[in-house]
Design an enzyme around this catalytic site. Structure first.
Site, PDB file in Angstrom:
ATOM      1  N   ASP A   9      20.283 -11.389 -19.560  1.00  0.00           N
ATOM      2  CA  ASP A   9      20.641 -11.854 -20.905  1.00  0.00           C
ATOM      3  C   ASP A   9      21.487 -13.109 -20.741  1.00  0.00           C
ATOM      4  O   ASP A   9      22.350 -13.171 -19.857  1.00  0.00           O
ATOM      5  CB  ASP A   9      21.422 -10.773 -21.661  1.00  0.00           C
ATOM      6  CG  ASP A   9      21.445 -11.010 -23.170  1.00  0.00           C
ATOM      7  OD1 ASP A   9      21.714 -12.166 -23.591  1.00  0.00           O
ATOM      8  OD2 ASP A   9      21.201 -10.057 -23.925  1.00  0.00           O
ATOM      9  N   ASP A  10      21.235 -14.117 -21.593  1.00  0.00           N
ATOM     10  CA  ASP A  10      21.996 -15.356 -21.462  1.00  0.00           C
ATOM     11  C   ASP A  10      23.373 -15.258 -22.102  1.00  0.00           C
ATOM     12  O   ASP A  10      24.206 -16.164 -21.933  1.00  0.00           O
ATOM     13  CB  ASP A  10      21.213 -16.525 -22.081  1.00  0.00           C
ATOM     14  CG  ASP A  10      20.968 -16.321 -23.565  1.00  0.00           C
ATOM     15  OD1 ASP A  10      20.585 -15.206 -23.960  1.00  0.00           O
ATOM     16  OD2 ASP A  10      21.156 -17.280 -24.336  1.00  0.00           O
ATOM     17  N   ASP A  53      16.286  -9.661 -22.017  1.00  0.00           N
ATOM     18  CA  ASP A  53      16.437 -10.256 -23.346  1.00  0.00           C
ATOM     19  C   ASP A  53      15.247 -11.172 -23.617  1.00  0.00           C
ATOM     20  O   ASP A  53      14.735 -11.849 -22.718  1.00  0.00           O
ATOM     21  CB  ASP A  53      17.749 -11.047 -23.412  1.00  0.00           C
ATOM     22  CG  ASP A  53      17.997 -11.604 -24.804  1.00  0.00           C
ATOM     23  OD1 ASP A  53      17.683 -10.898 -25.788  1.00  0.00           O
ATOM     24  OD2 ASP A  53      18.484 -12.742 -24.907  1.00  0.00           O
ATOM     25  N   MET A  55      15.058 -13.769 -26.151  1.00  0.00           N
ATOM     26  CA  MET A  55      15.382 -15.141 -26.515  1.00  0.00           C
ATOM     27  C   MET A  55      16.419 -15.715 -25.572  1.00  0.00           C
ATOM     28  O   MET A  55      17.606 -15.389 -25.659  1.00  0.00           O
ATOM     29  CB  MET A  55      15.892 -15.194 -27.965  1.00  0.00           C
ATOM     30  CG  MET A  55      14.909 -14.593 -28.970  1.00  0.00           C
ATOM     31  SD  MET A  55      13.262 -15.330 -28.871  1.00  0.00           S
ATOM     32  CE  MET A  55      13.633 -17.008 -29.397  1.00  0.00           C
ATOM     33  N   ASP A 329     -21.374  13.632  26.304  1.00  0.00           N
ATOM     34  CA  ASP A 329     -21.129  12.276  26.782  1.00  0.00           C
ATOM     35  C   ASP A 329     -22.456  11.505  26.788  1.00  0.00           C
ATOM     36  O   ASP A 329     -23.490  12.019  27.247  1.00  0.00           O
ATOM     37  CB  ASP A 329     -20.545  12.306  28.195  1.00  0.00           C
ATOM     38  CG  ASP A 329     -20.108  10.925  28.665  1.00  0.00           C
ATOM     39  OD1 ASP A 329     -18.989  10.517  28.319  1.00  0.00           O
ATOM     40  OD2 ASP A 329     -20.914  10.269  29.366  1.00  0.00           O
ATOM     41  N   ILE A 330     -22.436  10.270  26.249  1.00  0.00           N
ATOM     42  CA  ILE A 330     -23.636   9.423  26.257  1.00  0.00           C
ATOM     43  C   ILE A 330     -23.795   8.825  27.656  1.00  0.00           C
ATOM     44  O   ILE A 330     -22.882   8.146  28.161  1.00  0.00           O
ATOM     45  CB  ILE A 330     -23.530   8.309  25.206  1.00  0.00           C
ATOM     46  CG1 ILE A 330     -23.397   8.925  23.799  1.00  0.00           C
ATOM     47  CG2 ILE A 330     -24.742   7.390  25.266  1.00  0.00           C
ATOM     48  CD1 ILE A 330     -23.197   7.899  22.695  1.00  0.00           C
ATOM     49  N   ASN A 337     -23.167  -1.586  26.694  1.00  0.00           N
ATOM     50  CA  ASN A 337     -22.230  -2.651  26.299  1.00  0.00           C
ATOM     51  C   ASN A 337     -22.371  -3.878  27.192  1.00  0.00           C
ATOM     52  O   ASN A 337     -22.367  -5.022  26.713  1.00  0.00           O
ATOM     53  CB  ASN A 337     -20.795  -2.133  26.345  1.00  0.00           C
ATOM     54  CG  ASN A 337     -20.454  -1.242  25.162  1.00  0.00           C
ATOM     55  OD1 ASN A 337     -21.006  -1.399  24.080  1.00  0.00           O
ATOM     56  ND2 ASN A 337     -19.544  -0.302  25.372  1.00  0.00           N
ATOM     57  N   ASP A 346     -22.031  -0.250  19.424  1.00  0.00           N
ATOM     58  CA  ASP A 346     -21.630   0.349  18.146  1.00  0.00           C
ATOM     59  C   ASP A 346     -22.833   0.925  17.410  1.00  0.00           C
ATOM     60  O   ASP A 346     -22.743   1.988  16.780  1.00  0.00           O
ATOM     61  CB  ASP A 346     -20.938  -0.701  17.266  1.00  0.00           C
ATOM     62  CG  ASP A 346     -19.562  -1.081  17.784  1.00  0.00           C
ATOM     63  OD1 ASP A 346     -19.048  -0.375  18.681  1.00  0.00           O
ATOM     64  OD2 ASP A 346     -18.989  -2.079  17.294  1.00  0.00           O
ATOM     65  N   GLU A 372     -17.299   7.082  24.341  1.00  0.00           N
ATOM     66  CA  GLU A 372     -18.634   7.641  24.132  1.00  0.00           C
ATOM     67  C   GLU A 372     -18.650   9.162  24.298  1.00  0.00           C
ATOM     68  O   GLU A 372     -19.696   9.774  24.468  1.00  0.00           O
ATOM     69  CB  GLU A 372     -19.632   7.008  25.107  1.00  0.00           C
ATOM     70  CG  GLU A 372     -19.431   7.369  26.565  1.00  0.00           C
ATOM     71  CD  GLU A 372     -18.426   6.472  27.297  1.00  0.00           C
ATOM     72  OE1 GLU A 372     -18.483   6.424  28.532  1.00  0.00           O
ATOM     73  OE2 GLU A 372     -17.601   5.825  26.617  1.00  0.00           O
TER      74      GLU A 372
END
Length: 456
Positions: A9-10, A53, A55, A329-330, A337, A346, A372
């Site tokens: 507020d002023d 405020d 104004m 396991d892969i 990769n 991926d 993996e």
């Protein structure tokens, strides 16, 4: 309740008066005498609520409020405009600037403190949601404004009023921005609010045969409607009940006669706040999901396995049920990769996870253990049945090439599987995984692309 309140507020006397009132309630009060000073304070250390405020010279309260609400970092801070302006047009202007409420001077201590406490409770909830979302490193500070939350989709509003003429006026006043349902029976309204996907409930405080505040309390007590905004419509003489409603958790109110523009502005504010909170909740839910899911494969991650497998072992032992675990396991995944790149790797992992999901039951738990390596826990499954499932999965992987590079290439992929089943009342998850892992290494030594069961 304590919170950090910024008073702007002023006129210094007004600042001191509000500061004294709030300090008496143990709020931590900060003050500013201009809009720009307030914005500077908020940039340095955001507060819990702003009393602003309207104004002021230079940057007035309306523009200050608009800048707060357009800032992604500050928009969730409640703003109450406190001013001597008492025209409906002024209230609407403040609400359209994003203000959460608009109080006219002189403001009674009870009304001021009640409104501040109500908004502080809401702010604390929002802060908790922000914190939980950020803990998972999920972005919740998207560059959007409050207007974005209502720009493309109308609000869904339920009006609870047993006077047809009143509910019709409210519905017509909201129709330009909202889809409105009207319910004359308060008991039925409770069920509709719980079942419907509403953004706001507007309740007449003057229901003929039912206590409107009881309905508000019931809405706040039900899990499905606890966070649903409530706006009370009151008569001029209902001040005491209004304050009681705010104390119960009502979000906002209107006093008859209702100005259409003010009704729209207040409804818009509540719909936006509801959708902002919903956005945060979605971020929290996503954070919780990401904490237990592997983002690449969509399977559960190791963290989830470690907690859930313990439960499965305990339950199986307590109920005398079977339980088996596969460690998969892969084969030669590193060469995928090295030869084709990590993007191809991926692709293989994603396709492998898809085939796993198609070949296990809903009650089975499939997780990416790391790299993996994968683990599948199968409740109520003995060693013989688990071996059949493992062999079927091995065949599904080896029997059809994996497409990589957007389908441009194909790779032949095989897997090795180690199997272990529950071994007596003293079994532990760690022991089961260890035996399955040793069986996996035996499968690799014997030439890969095979299933080996651990010795009993």
């Amino acid at each position: 309740m304590t919170a950090r309140v910024l008073v702007v507020d002023d006129i210094l006397a007004n600042v001191k008066l509000l500061e004294a009132r709030l300090s008496a309630e143990y709020f931590d009060v900060r003050t500013a005498t201009s809009g720009q000073e307030a914005l500077d304070i908020l940039d340095r250390s955001p507060c819990d609520i702003v009393l602003l405020d309207a104004m002021m010279p230079g940057l007035d309260g309306f523009e200050t409020c608009r800048r707060i609400k357009n800032s992604p970092l500050l928009m969730h801070i409640p703003v109450i405009m406190v001013t001597a302006l008492d025209q409906t047009s002024d209230r609407v202007r403040g609400l359209e600037a994003g203000a959460d409420d608009f109080l006219t001077k002189p403001v009674s201590d009870l009304a001021l403190i009640t409104r501040v406490k109500s908004f502080v409770r809401l702010k604390m909830l929002t802060d908790e949601l922000h914190l939980r979302a950020r803990q998972g490193s999920v972005g919740v500070e998207d560059r959007f404004s409050l207007a974005d939350l209502t720009r493309n989709e109308p609000g869904r509003v339920l009006v609870v009023d047993d006077r047809a003429s009143s509910s019709e006026r409210i519905a017509q006043g909201l129709a330009s921005e909202n889809r409105v349902d009207v319910e004359a029976l308060p008991q039925e309204a409770l069920f509709r609010a719980a079942e419907g996907n509403y953004d706001l409930v507007i309740v007449s405080i003057s229901l003929a045969d039912y206590d409107a505040l009881r309905l508000c309390s019931q809405l706040r007590s039900l899990e499905r409607t606890r966070m649903l905004p409530i706006l009370l419509v009151a008569e001029p003489e209902d001040n005491a009940r209004l304050l009681r409603g705010l104390d119960l958790g009502v979000n906002d109110y209107l006093v008859r006669p209702i100005d259409r523009q003010e009704l729209l502005a207040r409804a818009r504010t509540q719909v936006r706040r509801k959708r902002y909170t919903d956005k945060l909740r979605d971020s929290v839910a996503h954070t919780m999901e990401m904490a237990v899911m592997d983002s690449l494969t969509g399977l559960h991650n190791r963290r989830y396995l470690e907690s859930h497998l313990s439960t499965l072992v305990e339950q199986s032992i307590a109920r005398g049920r079977e339980l088996s675990v596969l460690v998969v396991d892969i084969d030669h995944f590193k060469s995928v990769n090295d030869t084709h790149g990590h993007d191809a790797g991926d692709d293989v992992l994603r396709e492998f996870a898809r085939r796993v999901r198609k070949n296990v039951r809903g009650i089975d738990l499939a997780c990416r253990f790391g790299g993996e390596e994968f683990v599948i826990a199968m409740p109520e499954t003995d060693g013989e049945l688990a071996r059949m499932v493992a062999e079927r999965l091995r065949q599904r992987i080896a029997g059809e090439p994996f497409r990589i590079a957007g389908g441009a290439k194909q790779l032949n992929v095989t897997i090795s599987i180690g199997l272990a089943s529950l071994d007596g009342a003293g079994e532990t998850p760690e022991a089961m995984l260890k035996r399955a892992d040793l069986a996996l290494y035996q499968a690799k030594r014997e030439g890969r692309n095979r299933v080996v069961a651990a010795a009993a």
